[in-house]
Write a protein that holds these residues in place. Structure first.
Motif, PDB file in Angstrom:
ATOM      1  N   LEU A  16       0.811  -1.215   0.000  1.00 26.08           N
ATOM      2  CA  LEU A  16       0.000   0.000   0.000  1.00 26.08           C
ATOM      3  C   LEU A  16       0.846   1.266   0.000  1.00 26.08           C
ATOM      4  O   LEU A  16       0.493   2.253  -0.644  1.00 26.08           O
ATOM      5  N   GLY A  19       1.944   1.912  -3.485  1.00 25.44           N
ATOM      6  CA  GLY A  19       0.818   2.407  -4.268  1.00 25.44           C
ATOM      7  C   GLY A  19       0.564   3.880  -4.012  1.00 25.44           C
ATOM      8  O   GLY A  19       0.287   4.653  -4.932  1.00 25.44           O
ATOM      9  N   GLU A  20       0.664   4.285  -2.738  1.00 26.23           N
ATOM     10  CA  GLU A  20       0.476   5.695  -2.379  1.00 26.23           C
ATOM     11  C   GLU A  20       1.554   6.565  -3.016  1.00 26.23           C
ATOM     12  O   GLU A  20       1.282   7.640  -3.542  1.00 26.23           O
TER      13      GLU A  20
END
Length: 104
Positions: A16, A19-20
């Motif tokens: 995550l 992805g950020e």
């Protein structure tokens, strides 16, 4: 009824944080925030006032909610066509309200 899968397989161990970073890099490379302001330059202004979150006590998990509002409402109003260029500091400590909304 069988056929090809409707959706691609998703790795259950998604990174995550990566992805950020990818989303933020795309926003920076496309200058998305400035472009969104330009598209709404003639829109009705929307200002979200929020006071100091911990001025009257210790930080707590409930402050996450107020920070979420500070992000959510200007974004929503921007999607509705209003101009919301910045999140402005709210009222000073000791005032009647610790936060307020104003839509001129």
């Amino acid at each position: 009824m069988e056929g090809p899968p409707r959706f691609a397989a998703v790795d259950g161990r998604a990174d995550l944080a990566e992805g950020e970073r990818a989303v933020l890099d795309r926003w920076k490379s496309t200058d998305l925030f400035r472009r969104s302001l330009e598209l709404r330059k003639d829109g009705k202004p929307y200002v979200f006032y929020e006071g100091p979150p911990t001025a009257n006590g210790k930080p707590g998990i409930h402050h996450v909610l107020t920070r979420s509002f500070k992000d959510l409402f200007p974004r929503y109003m921007s999607m509705r066509g209003m101009r919301s260029p910045a999140r402005e500091a709210g009222t000073p400590t000791g005032s009647r309200w610790s936060w307020r909304w104003r839509s001129p």
